[in-house]
Design a protein around this motif. Structure first.
Motif, PDB file in Angstrom:
ATOM      1  N   ASP A  15     -10.907 -19.408 -37.167  1.00 12.76           N
ATOM      2  CA  ASP A  15     -11.011 -20.116 -35.892  1.00 12.76           C
ATOM      3  C   ASP A  15     -12.329 -19.779 -35.198  1.00 12.76           C
ATOM      4  OD1 ASP A  15      -8.579 -21.250 -36.262  1.00 12.76           O
ATOM      5  OD2 ASP A  15      -7.488 -19.909 -34.927  1.00 12.76           O
ATOM      6  N   ASN A  20     -13.620 -20.039 -42.781  1.00 16.04           N
ATOM      7  CA  ASN A  20     -12.308 -20.662 -42.587  1.00 16.04           C
ATOM      8  C   ASN A  20     -11.641 -20.211 -41.294  1.00 16.04           C
ATOM      9  OD1 ASN A  20     -12.208 -22.104 -45.089  1.00 16.04           O
ATOM     10  ND2 ASN A  20     -11.885 -20.146 -46.126  1.00 16.04           N
ATOM     11  N   TYR A  78     -15.224 -22.021 -36.139  1.00 12.18           N
ATOM     12  CA  TYR A  78     -15.206 -23.345 -35.512  1.00 12.18           C
ATOM     13  C   TYR A  78     -15.434 -23.255 -34.011  1.00 12.18           C
ATOM     14  CZ  TYR A  78     -13.822 -25.074 -40.016  1.00 12.18           C
ATOM     15  OH  TYR A  78     -13.830 -25.384 -41.356  1.00 12.18           O
ATOM     16  N   TYR A  97      -1.604 -23.109 -38.872  1.00 10.74           N
ATOM     17  CA  TYR A  97      -1.284 -24.505 -38.589  1.00 10.74           C
ATOM     18  C   TYR A  97      -2.240 -25.443 -39.328  1.00 10.74           C
ATOM     19  CZ  TYR A  97       1.643 -22.588 -34.894  1.00 10.74           C
ATOM     20  OH  TYR A  97       2.607 -21.884 -34.206  1.00 10.74           O
ATOM     21  N   HIS A  98      -3.422 -24.921 -39.716  1.00 12.30           N
ATOM     22  CA  HIS A  98      -4.393 -25.722 -40.453  1.00 12.30           C
ATOM     23  C   HIS A  98      -4.383 -25.405 -41.942  1.00 12.30           C
ATOM     24  CE1 HIS A  98      -6.859 -25.745 -36.459  1.00 12.30           C
ATOM     25  NE2 HIS A  98      -5.856 -26.593 -36.436  1.00 12.30           N
ATOM     26  N   SER A  99      -4.104 -24.131 -42.280  1.00 11.82           N
ATOM     27  CA  SER A  99      -4.371 -23.689 -43.652  1.00 11.82           C
ATOM     28  C   SER A  99      -3.133 -23.416 -44.500  1.00 11.82           C
ATOM     29  CB  SER A  99      -5.223 -22.415 -43.611  1.00 11.82           C
ATOM     30  OG  SER A  99      -4.543 -21.379 -42.931  1.00 11.82           O
ATOM     31  N   THR A 130      -6.823 -16.998 -41.222  1.00  8.76           N
ATOM     32  CA  THR A 130      -7.073 -18.384 -40.830  1.00  8.76           C
ATOM     33  C   THR A 130      -5.919 -18.874 -39.967  1.00  8.76           C
ATOM     34  OG1 THR A 130      -5.919 -19.422 -42.697  1.00  8.76           O
ATOM     35  CG2 THR A 130      -8.211 -18.740 -43.056  1.00  8.76           C
ATOM     36  N   ASN A 131      -6.142 -19.977 -39.285  1.00  2.54           N
ATOM     37  CA  ASN A 131      -5.091 -20.575 -38.465  1.00  2.54           C
ATOM     38  C   ASN A 131      -4.029 -21.190 -39.382  1.00  2.54           C
ATOM     39  OD1 ASN A 131      -3.491 -22.250 -36.816  1.00  2.54           O
ATOM     40  ND2 ASN A 131      -5.177 -22.578 -35.402  1.00  2.54           N
TER      41      ASN A 131
END
Length: 421
Positions: free
Chosen positions: A227, A225, A230, A131-133, A128-129
Motif C-alpha cells: 500500500d 506490491n 501506491y 483485499y487486492h492481493s 500486501t493489502n
C-alpha cells in the motif's frame, strides 16, 4: 557465528508485542481468542518487519497446537499435501503461510476444503493489502487483521529497552543514536533491531556520532506490491497538483530508488494531461520528451530528466478542464442514446443532406448544429481563464457559444450565397 539479536530478543508472549493494542491489548481480538480458546483462521497483514511472524508464533504457543510454517514462494503442492496429512494425525493443527498472496489457485484448492472443515486453522501472513492481493476464496474463509504501523513513541520505548542490552548504552550521544535508529528504521521493527546489532559491532566509546552511524542507511526500499508504494505514487501526483515542488521531488526520489521507470512514466504522462493540460500545452510536450530521454538512458541517469520533468510540472499553471469535460461527456452518453443528424453520418440515407454539408464553405461550418437536438444547448467545456493559452481558448469558445447553429442546411446555404453576392 553468534546468535542474531532479532532471534535473541524475539517476543514470546502477547505483552511483549510492540503496539498493536487493537489486537493484543486487553480488548484486542487475538487476546480474546486466546483467553476463550477459540482460534479462527486469519490473514495477518501489515508492512514488512512489523512483527507478523512473531505474532503468529505467539498465537501457536498460546494454543499449544501442532503447527507447521511454510512460505508460499517456495512451497509446492507436496508440501501442502503433507501439511494436510499431518493435520489428520493430530487434534489441532495450525498452518502458518508467509507471503500467502503468492499462493496460486492450484495450491489454494488443496487447502480450501480443510480450512472450511476446520481440520486446518490457517494463519496467513502478507505485507500486501489482502483485499487486492488475496483470492476471494481464501478471504471468505478467514478474518483479516491488520498490524498497524508502529508509532514513534512505541519505537522509542522498544529501541531504548533493547539498547540497554548492548555496549551502546554507555555512549555519550545515546539520545541522538536512539532518534537516528527510529528515523532510519522507518517503522520497521526488524530493521531497527538489525541497526542496533550493527551499531553494537561498530561501537567504540571514542567514535564521533557520524563515524558510529557511518555503516547504516535509512530503510527506504519499498515493496512494489505494498500500500505504501501506491500511497507514494498518489502523493507524487497530489504534490504536483498542489504545486509543492519540494514534496514532489521527495516522492519522485522514493520511486527512483525503487527503480520503477514504468510507473513513473505512466504517472507523469497522466499528470501532464490531467493536471496541467490546456493551461500549458508546451509543458505537456516537454514532459513527453523528458520521459522519452529517461527511457533511452535508463537509471541512474534517468533521474535527471525525471527531475526536470517534475519541477516543470509542479511549477506550471494547472488546468484539469480537459479531464472534467471528458468525464462530463462520458456521464451524458452512458445514460442516454442520441440520433445523429443525417448530414453527419458517414453513409447518410439522404444524399441531399450530405451534399449540403459539403456545400457549406469550410470557414462557415461552425454555423452547423452538430449536437443531437435533445442536448443542442449543452455546455461541457468550461475553460479556466488564468493561463494565456486557455484564455485564448476561452475567448474563442465564448464567441462560438453565442452562435445559433442550425440543422436547416438548405436555408443556411441560401443565406451564405446571398451574403456572398
Amino acid at each position: 557465528m553468534g546468535e542474531l539479536l532479532a532471534d535473541k530478543i524475539r517476543p514470546t508472549k502477547l505483552t511483549d508485542i510492540i503496539g498493536q493494542e487493537h489486537l493484543v491489548g486487553q480488548d484486542g481480538i487475538i487476546k480474546k481468542m486466546i483467553d476463550q480458546k477459540q482460534l479462527m483462521s486469519m490473514i495477518l497483514y501489515g508492512s514488512a518487519g512489523i512483527g507478523k511472524t512473531t505474532l503468529a508464533r505467539i498465537i501457536v504457543n498460546n494454543f499449544g497446537s501442532d503447527y507447521q510454517e511454510l512460505n508460499a514462494t517456495n512451497s509446492n503442492k507436496k508440501d501442502l499435501e503433507n501439511a494436510v496429512a499431518l493435520a489428520r494425525m493430530v487434534d489441532n493443527f495450525i498452518l502458518i503461510i508467509d507471503e500467502i498472496h503468492r499462493l496460486n489457485k492450484d495450491k489454494q484448492d488443496i487447502l480450501l476444503p480443510h480450512i472450511e472443515s476446520g481440520l486446518i486453522t490457517l494463519i496467513g501472513l502478507t505485507n500486501t493489502n489482502p483485499y487486492h492481493s488475496i483470492n476471494h476464496a481464501i478471504r471468505s474463509r478467514t478474518i483479516l487483521l491488520e498490524l498497524r504501523p508502529i508509532n514513534n513513541d512505541d519505537m522509542k520505548i522498544f529501541v531504548s529497552k533493547l539498547i540497554v542490552q548492548t555496549p551502546i548504552i554507555n555512549y555519550q550521544y545515546l539520545d541522538k543514536v536512539v532518534d537516528a535508529i527510529i528515523n532510519y528504521a522507518n517503522k520497521d521493527v526488524r530493521y531497527a533491531i538489525n541497526l542496533i546489532q550493527l551499531l553494537s559491532i561498530n561501537y567504540d566509546k571514542d567514535l564521533t556520532f557520524d563515524k558510529l552511524m557511518a555503516p547504516i542507511k535509512a530503510n527506504v526500499s519499498i515493496d512494489k506490491n505494498s500500500d505504501y508504494y501506491y500511497d507514494v505514487i498518489s502523493a507524487l501526483q497530489k504534490s504536483i497538483r498542489g504545486s509543492d515542488v519540494n514534496a514532489a521531488l521527495i516522492y519522485l526520489a522514493i520511486l527512483i530508488l525503487a527503480e520503477d521507470l514504468d510507473i513513473i512514466e505512466r504517472r507523469l504522462s497522466v499528470i501532464a494531461y490531467e493536471d496541467i493540460g490546456l493551461a500549458n500545452p508546451i509543458v505537456v510536450d516537454r514532459t513527453l520528451n523528458a520521459l522519452k530521454v529517461a527511457r533511452m538512458v535508463g537509471f541512474p541517469e534517468a533521474r535527471i530528466p525525471l527531475a526536470f520533468c517534475v519541477i516543470d510540472l509542479a511549477l506550471s499553471s494547472k488546468s484539469n478542464k480537459a479531464k472534467e469535460a471528458m468525464d462530463s461527456a462520458l456521464g451524458i452518453v452512458q445514460n442516454n442514446t442520441y440520433t445523429i443528424h443525417d448530414y453527419l453520418k458517414s453513409t447518410p440515407g439522404d444524399y441531399h443532406q450530405k451534399d449540403n454539408y459539403w456545400a457549406v464553405p469550410y470557414e462557415q461550418k461552425h454555423l452547423i448544429q452538430y449536437l443531437p437536438d435533445s442536448i443542442k444547448d449543452i455546455k461541457i467545456y468550461d475553460p479556466k481563464r488564468k493561463s494565456s493559452y486557455e484564455k485564448h481558448l476561452a475567448l474563442f469558445n465564448d464567441f462560438l457559444n453565442q452562435i445559433e447553429r442550425t440543422t436547416d442546411l438548405d436555408t443556411l446555404l441560401t443565406k451564405i450565397k446571398k451574403n456572398n453576392k
